[in-house]
Structures are given as C-alpha cells and as structure tokens.
Design a protein around this motif. Structure first.
Motif, PDB file in Angstrom:
ATOM      1  N   GLY A 199       0.810  -1.219   0.000  1.00 38.92           N
ATOM      2  CA  GLY A 199       0.000   0.000   0.000  1.00 38.92           C
ATOM      3  C   GLY A 199       0.837   1.261   0.000  1.00 38.92           C
ATOM      4  N   ARG A 200       0.430   2.201   0.840  1.00 40.14           N
ATOM      5  CA  ARG A 200       1.098   3.506   0.823  1.00 40.14           C
ATOM      6  C   ARG A 200       2.544   3.449   1.276  1.00 40.14           C
ATOM      7  NH1 ARG A 200      -3.389   7.469   3.503  1.00 40.14           N
ATOM      8  NH2 ARG A 200      -5.142   6.748   2.272  1.00 40.14           N
ATOM      9  N   ALA A 201       2.918   2.387   1.982  1.00 42.35           N
ATOM     10  CA  ALA A 201       4.304   2.272   2.449  1.00 42.35           C
ATOM     11  C   ALA A 201       5.265   1.960   1.302  1.00 42.35           C
ATOM     12  CB  ALA A 201       4.402   1.192   3.530  1.00 42.35           C
ATOM     13  N   ILE A 202       4.729   1.681   0.112  1.00 40.71           N
ATOM     14  CA  ILE A 202       5.590   1.350  -1.024  1.00 40.71           C
ATOM     15  C   ILE A 202       6.542   2.501  -1.347  1.00 40.71           C
ATOM     16  CG2 ILE A 202       5.563   0.971  -3.531  1.00 40.71           C
ATOM     17  CD1 ILE A 202       3.073  -0.809  -3.102  1.00 40.71           C
ATOM     18  N   SER A 203       6.053   3.725  -1.302  1.00 50.26           N
ATOM     19  CA  SER A 203       6.930   4.872  -1.578  1.00 50.26           C
ATOM     20  C   SER A 203       8.077   4.914  -0.572  1.00 50.26           C
ATOM     21  CB  SER A 203       6.151   6.191  -1.483  1.00 50.26           C
ATOM     22  OG  SER A 203       4.898   6.089  -2.089  1.00 50.26           O
ATOM     23  N   VAL A 262      10.833   2.477  -1.402  1.00 48.62           N
ATOM     24  CA  VAL A 262      11.729   2.986  -2.448  1.00 48.62           C
ATOM     25  C   VAL A 262      12.679   4.027  -1.851  1.00 48.62           C
ATOM     26  CG1 VAL A 262      11.850   4.232  -4.647  1.00 48.62           C
ATOM     27  CG2 VAL A 262      10.083   2.493  -4.293  1.00 48.62           C
ATOM     28  N   ILE A 300      13.411  -5.935  -8.423  1.00 48.24           N
ATOM     29  CA  ILE A 300      12.214  -5.341  -7.825  1.00 48.24           C
ATOM     30  C   ILE A 300      11.017  -6.097  -8.352  1.00 48.24           C
ATOM     31  CG2 ILE A 300      10.852  -3.238  -7.505  1.00 48.24           C
ATOM     32  CD1 ILE A 300      13.346  -1.634  -8.352  1.00 48.24           C
ATOM     33  N   LYS A 301      10.183  -6.582  -7.442  1.00 48.75           N
ATOM     34  CA  LYS A 301       8.959  -7.276  -7.843  1.00 48.75           C
ATOM     35  C   LYS A 301       7.756  -6.525  -7.300  1.00 48.75           C
ATOM     36  CE  LYS A 301      10.520 -12.095  -7.976  1.00 48.75           C
ATOM     37  NZ  LYS A 301      11.658 -12.232  -7.051  1.00 48.75           N
ATOM     38  N   ILE A 302       6.701  -6.449  -8.087  1.00 46.10           N
ATOM     39  CA  ILE A 302       5.453  -5.917  -7.561  1.00 46.10           C
ATOM     40  C   ILE A 302       4.386  -6.993  -7.637  1.00 46.10           C
ATOM     41  CG2 ILE A 302       6.001  -3.515  -8.129  1.00 46.10           C
ATOM     42  CD1 ILE A 302       4.141  -3.705 -10.508  1.00 46.10           C
ATOM     43  N   GLY A 303       3.374  -6.868  -6.795  1.00 40.97           N
ATOM     44  CA  GLY A 303       2.309  -7.863  -6.776  1.00 40.97           C
ATOM     45  C   GLY A 303       1.071  -7.311  -6.106  1.00 40.97           C
ATOM     46  N   THR A 304       0.090  -8.183  -5.963  1.00 43.99           N
ATOM     47  CA  THR A 304      -1.159  -7.808  -5.309  1.00 43.99           C
ATOM     48  C   THR A 304      -1.444  -8.826  -4.214  1.00 43.99           C
ATOM     49  OG1 THR A 304      -2.029  -6.870  -7.356  1.00 43.99           O
ATOM     50  CG2 THR A 304      -3.635  -7.405  -5.647  1.00 43.99           C
ATOM     51  N   ASN A 333      -7.914  -5.801  -2.036  1.00 48.80           N
ATOM     52  CA  ASN A 333      -6.644  -5.980  -2.745  1.00 48.80           C
ATOM     53  C   ASN A 333      -5.704  -4.826  -2.414  1.00 48.80           C
ATOM     54  OD1 ASN A 333      -7.318  -8.353  -4.058  1.00 48.80           O
ATOM     55  ND2 ASN A 333      -8.207  -7.267  -5.807  1.00 48.80           N
ATOM     56  N   SER A 385      -1.599  -3.452  -3.259  1.00 50.50           N
ATOM     57  CA  SER A 385      -0.365  -3.671  -4.000  1.00 50.50           C
ATOM     58  C   SER A 385       0.800  -3.884  -3.038  1.00 50.50           C
ATOM     59  CB  SER A 385      -0.055  -2.470  -4.894  1.00 50.50           C
ATOM     60  OG  SER A 385      -1.057  -2.312  -5.859  1.00 50.50           O
ATOM     61  N   ILE A 443      11.891  -5.289  -2.775  1.00 54.04           N
ATOM     62  CA  ILE A 443      13.123  -4.751  -3.359  1.00 54.04           C
ATOM     63  C   ILE A 443      14.294  -5.567  -2.822  1.00 54.04           C
ATOM     64  CG2 ILE A 443      14.611  -2.723  -3.598  1.00 54.04           C
ATOM     65  CD1 ILE A 443      12.121  -0.987  -3.006  1.00 54.04           C
ATOM     66  N   GLY A 451       7.878  10.298  -5.591  1.00 55.07           N
ATOM     67  CA  GLY A 451       7.373  10.543  -4.237  1.00 55.07           C
ATOM     68  C   GLY A 451       6.192   9.654  -3.875  1.00 55.07           C
ATOM     69  N   ILE A 483       4.297   7.003  -6.053  1.00 54.15           N
ATOM     70  CA  ILE A 483       4.896   5.712  -6.413  1.00 54.15           C
ATOM     71  C   ILE A 483       3.942   4.556  -6.098  1.00 54.15           C
ATOM     72  CG2 ILE A 483       6.728   4.086  -5.765  1.00 54.15           C
ATOM     73  CD1 ILE A 483       8.637   6.500  -5.595  1.00 54.15           C
ATOM     74  N   SER A 484       3.278   4.612  -4.951  1.00 52.28           N
ATOM     75  CA  SER A 484       2.334   3.540  -4.611  1.00 52.28           C
ATOM     76  C   SER A 484       1.227   3.462  -5.652  1.00 52.28           C
ATOM     77  CB  SER A 484       1.683   3.794  -3.241  1.00 52.28           C
ATOM     78  OG  SER A 484       2.595   4.297  -2.326  1.00 52.28           O
ATOM     79  N   ASP A 521      -0.100   0.402  -8.037  1.00 53.50           N
ATOM     80  CA  ASP A 521      -1.526   0.052  -8.139  1.00 53.50           C
ATOM     81  C   ASP A 521      -1.966   0.031  -9.604  1.00 53.50           C
ATOM     82  OD1 ASP A 521      -1.800  -0.034  -5.380  1.00 53.50           O
ATOM     83  OD2 ASP A 521      -2.698   1.956  -5.206  1.00 53.50           O
ATOM     84  N   GLU A 567      -0.650  -3.015 -11.475  1.00 55.62           N
ATOM     85  CA  GLU A 567      -1.299  -4.245 -11.014  1.00 55.62           C
ATOM     86  C   GLU A 567      -2.734  -4.352 -11.527  1.00 55.62           C
ATOM     87  OE1 GLU A 567      -0.264  -7.032  -8.972  1.00 55.62           O
ATOM     88  OE2 GLU A 567       1.535  -6.273  -9.927  1.00 55.62           O
TER      89      GLU A 567
END
Lengths: 95, 95
Positions: A39-43, A46, A65-69, A81, A83, A87, B39, B42-43, B47, B50
């Motif tokens: 969620g918002r902690a993704i930024s 990074v 770097i992988k992203i997922g849901t 859901n 995101s 890293i 910034g 990014i999240s 999203d 995905e």
C-alpha cells in the motif's frame, strides 16, 4: 542465507528507521536484504532503498524489484486488494 | 516506438484514471507503456500496473522496474531529493 531474517518490512516509521535496519543487516554479514512493503508504504520502501544505496552503502545495489497484489481480509469478511513491492538489495562483488 | 508518447505520468488523480490511460495506449497500438511516478505517487504507480495486468489486460506483463532519485528545485534555491519509479509494461508475444 535462508529464512526471513534478512527481510525488512516497511511500516509507518520514518525512512531513517528502515535505512538503519537495512544497514544493520548488511553490517551483520548478510549479502542480501529484502525490503517489503504494501500500500502507501511502497513509496517509503523505495526511499529506503535509495537512501541506503546513495548515502550509506555505495557497495550495495538494487538487484531486483517485484510488484504484486495481496488480499487483505478487512472488517467482517471483506477482502481488499493491496499492492505490494519487494526490493532485493545485494552487496556487490568485492573485486 | 521512440518518443515519450507511451509514457504515463502518475499524479494525484484516481488509480482508475491512470489505468484507463495505460489501457488506451496499448489499444492505440503501443507494444510498451512506461508508468512513471515520484514521491508518494509511487504507490499509485504500482496500483496502476497491477490493476492493468490483473483486471484489464492479462496479455500485458511488467517487464522491468527501475527506481531512482531525482532532485527537485524547491522554493528559493533548495534542492530536495525525491524517489522515482519507472514501470515498463509490455504486451506479451502473441504465440
């Protein structure tokens, strides 16, 4: 190294808290550290990776770097859901 | 395709706005679309990628993710570092 000891989960603390956690793991001898966030902690994840690499450990690089849901069970039986990101940071070969 | 036409910059609109923008670019014939954000956006970029992949275009995949740091000139002559992300989405080969 196997196991989850080298995984840093990003939450709501300051970026510097997580930078310190990552640097500590490398200094403890890990060759790899995984930074995970949702969620918002993704930024913030990074930010953490960038600050570690640019300010503290020039010998460490972002390898993957992988992203997922992921599904989170909210109140009641609702599923939400969200995101996620992983890293992978590694110490470069010592030439 | 060369040029920046296939770049979607993530701002403060809803995720669905950007999902629609990405889907439109693929439907316009682009084989690749790059999602860029800085910034806190990014999240939202993650999203967007995905949702495009999981809900709208199963034939599209995330091929590469890059993170970096950009300097923004703030008020006066202050420079502020901000993290950035680039997510490269590509249409899979039609077998």
């Amino acid at each position: 190294m196997p196991g989850e000891d080298n995984v840093i989960y990003i939450g709501n603390k300051s970026v510097m808290s997580y930078v310190l956690a990552v640097v500590t793991q490398f200094n403890n001898g890990f060759d790899e550290v995984v930074i995970k966030a949702r969620g918002r902690a993704i930024s913030r994840a990074v930010d953490t990776a960038e600050v570690v690499k640019n300010k503290f450990m020039p010998g460490v690089e972002v390898k993957d770097i992988k992203i997922g849901t992921e599904q989170i069970v909210g109140e009641g039986t609702d599923k939400v859901n969200v995101s996620s990101v992983e890293i992978l940071m590694v110490a470069k070969e010592k030439a």
